[in-house]
Design an enzyme around this catalytic site. Structure first.
Site, PDB file in Angstrom:
ATOM      1  N   LYS A   1      -2.404  -1.943  -3.255  1.00 28.10           N
ATOM      2  CA  LYS A   1      -3.475  -1.109  -2.685  1.00 28.10           C
ATOM      3  C   LYS A   1      -3.092   0.358  -2.869  1.00 28.10           C
ATOM      4  O   LYS A   1      -2.423   0.950  -2.024  1.00 28.10           O
ATOM      5  CB  LYS A   1      -3.670  -1.442  -1.201  1.00 28.10           C
ATOM      6  CG  LYS A   1      -4.697  -0.566  -0.489  1.00 28.10           C
ATOM      7  CD  LYS A   1      -5.111  -1.140   0.845  1.00 28.10           C
ATOM      8  CE  LYS A   1      -6.009  -0.182   1.603  1.00 28.10           C
ATOM      9  NZ  LYS A   1      -6.639  -0.801   2.773  1.00 28.10           N
TER      10      LYS A   1
ATOM     11  N   GLU B   1       0.824  -1.226   0.000  1.00 33.90           N
ATOM     12  CA  GLU B   1       0.000   0.000   0.000  1.00 33.90           C
ATOM     13  C   GLU B   1       0.850   1.265   0.000  1.00 33.90           C
ATOM     14  O   GLU B   1       1.273   1.739   1.050  1.00 33.90           O
ATOM     15  CB  GLU B   1      -0.955   0.016   1.205  1.00 33.90           C
ATOM     16  CG  GLU B   1      -1.824   1.278   1.220  1.00 33.90           C
ATOM     17  CD  GLU B   1      -2.816   1.348   2.388  1.00 33.90           C
ATOM     18  OE1 GLU B   1      -2.768   0.478   3.271  1.00 33.90           O
ATOM     19  OE2 GLU B   1      -3.625   2.284   2.397  1.00 33.90           O
TER      20      GLU B   1
HETATM   21  P1  13P Z   1      -9.326   4.130   3.958  1.00 31.77           P
HETATM   22  O1  13P Z   1     -10.148   3.389   2.939  1.00 31.77           O
HETATM   23  O2  13P Z   1     -10.121   4.765   5.048  1.00 31.77           O
HETATM   24  O3  13P Z   1      -8.304   5.023   3.319  1.00 31.77           O
HETATM   25  O4  13P Z   1      -8.504   3.017   4.741  1.00 31.77           O
HETATM   26  C1  13P Z   1      -7.870   2.050   4.026  1.00 31.77           C
HETATM   27  C2  13P Z   1      -6.633   1.658   4.715  1.00 31.77           C
HETATM   28  O5  13P Z   1      -6.461   0.507   5.051  1.00 31.77           O
HETATM   29  C3  13P Z   1      -5.625   2.686   4.977  1.00 31.77           C
HETATM   30  O6  13P Z   1      -4.419   2.091   5.338  1.00 31.77           O
END
Ligand code: 13P
Length: 336
Positions: free
Chosen positions: A219, A177
């Site tokens: 992500k 991510e």
């Molecule tokens: P949000 O969808 O609220 O951005 O959270 C996703 C997430 O896991 C952030 O690390």
């Protein structure tokens, strides 16, 4: 097909997506404060139990990312929450980073590097034994005033790849991510440029460190206008720019891209995901394009529950509706 690829594909099958319920103790306290709930071990347990115990949720949600505390908690009847997740046909996941910390040697720069590598090989062994089959590590980048700097792009990519290699070694699918924040008044082109640079560095490091693209999920943020920009790009422009960026940076071997919501309103996150899939169906895309939302899946449910377990049923209905709508969006048939 290896076990890693099988798990990664299952997480993006049939338009299903992931519930990110892995807020750290500090983050969940902020969310609870906003609805007047005191954050205690029990209230956090009750809230997460409300979410994962929603009847029928496994039809829309493939996996749930948990915080360390939740992975060890049990429902009031003594059933581990991990078992409830599995019984619903969902896959348990675990957030393993220990947070974004100021980037040395300029802690005032506002840039961060995400920590958590020390001891991670051993932690993965324990998490696997507790039932986790996938994991998450979030790097975070701001836009503006020279940000993201080359240094922050490099060190965060390096750490993401070290995490991903350790996850795959343990048989756990890494969710990689890199979040370029939407805070600011920048336009969508600035978001495109920063996101492309970040994702390119991340995949360069993943390749350099031997991480197998078939056994991971990306992500990312969507490519979108800054939250305070005067002109807001429409959903089809967001879709076109997001897909163009992903095509430049993400190998076709990656089974899926699961977007974060990043502060988009819950309706907006759903509409943009639908636009992305509608375009992908028309123009072609090699990966599944789904969701791994935190706030955009939970907001309505959290407001409804607000600490009152008598409201569990109504809160679950709100959560189920967001999950269902996002699955429709991941199939590109929300607007149809
Ligand atoms: P949000 O969808 O609220 O951005 O959270 C996703 C997430 O896991 C952030 O690390």
């Amino acid at each position: 097909m290896t076990q890693l690829t099988e798990t990664a594909r299952a997480l993006v099958a049939d338009g299903k997506g992931i519930l990110a319920a892995d807020e750290s103790t500090g983050s969940i306290r902020k969310r609870f404060d906003a609805v007047g709930v005191t954050s205690t071990e029990e209230s956090r347990r009750d809230y997460r139990h409300m979410l994962v115990g929603t009847p029928g949720i496994g039809a829309h949600i493939s996996g749930v990312i948990l915080f360390d505390e939740t992975l060890r908690q049990t429902a009031p009847d003594g059933t581990p929450l991990v078992r409830l997740i599995e019984q619903a046909g969902m896959i348990p996941g675990i957030k393993v980073d220990t947070g974004a910390k100021p980037l040395a040697p300029d802690p005032e720069s506002g840039e961060t590097v995400t920590e958590g590598l020390d001891g991670l090989r051993d932690r993965f062994q324990e998490y696997a034994a507790l039932g986790a089959r996938f994991a998450k590590w979030r790097a975070v980048y701001a836009i503006g005033h020279g940000k993201p700097s080359a240094r922050s792009v490099h060190v965060n990519a390096h750490a993401l790849a070290r995490y991903a290699a350790l996850a795959q070694e343990a048989g756990i699918v890494p969710i990689v991510e890199p979040e370029v924040l939407m805070d600011g008044a920048h336009d969508i082109d600035a978001c495109f440029a920063a996101t492309e640079r970040v994702q390119h560095a991340v995949f360069t490091e993943l390749v350099a460190q031997g991480v197998r693209p078939e056994g991971l999920l990306l992500k990312p943020n969507m490519v979108i206008s800054g939250a305070n920009a005067a002109a807001q790009a429409d959903p089809d422009t967001v879709a076109e720019r997001t897909l163009a960026c992903l095509r430049r940076t993400v190998p076709a071997a990656v089974p899926g891209v699961v977007f974060l919501s990043g502060g988009q309103g819950d309706e907006q996150a759903t509409i943009n995901l639908d636009a992305i899939n509608t375009r992908a169906q028309r123009d072609g895309a090699p990966w599944r394009l789904s969701f791994s939302y935190g706030r955009a899946l939970q907001q309505a449910a959290l407001r409804t529950w607000a600490g009152d377990n008598a409201k569990t049923e109504a809160a679950r209905a709100a959560f189920l509706e967001r999950a269902r709508a996002n699955q429709e969006a991941a199939l590109g048939r929300l607007a149809a």
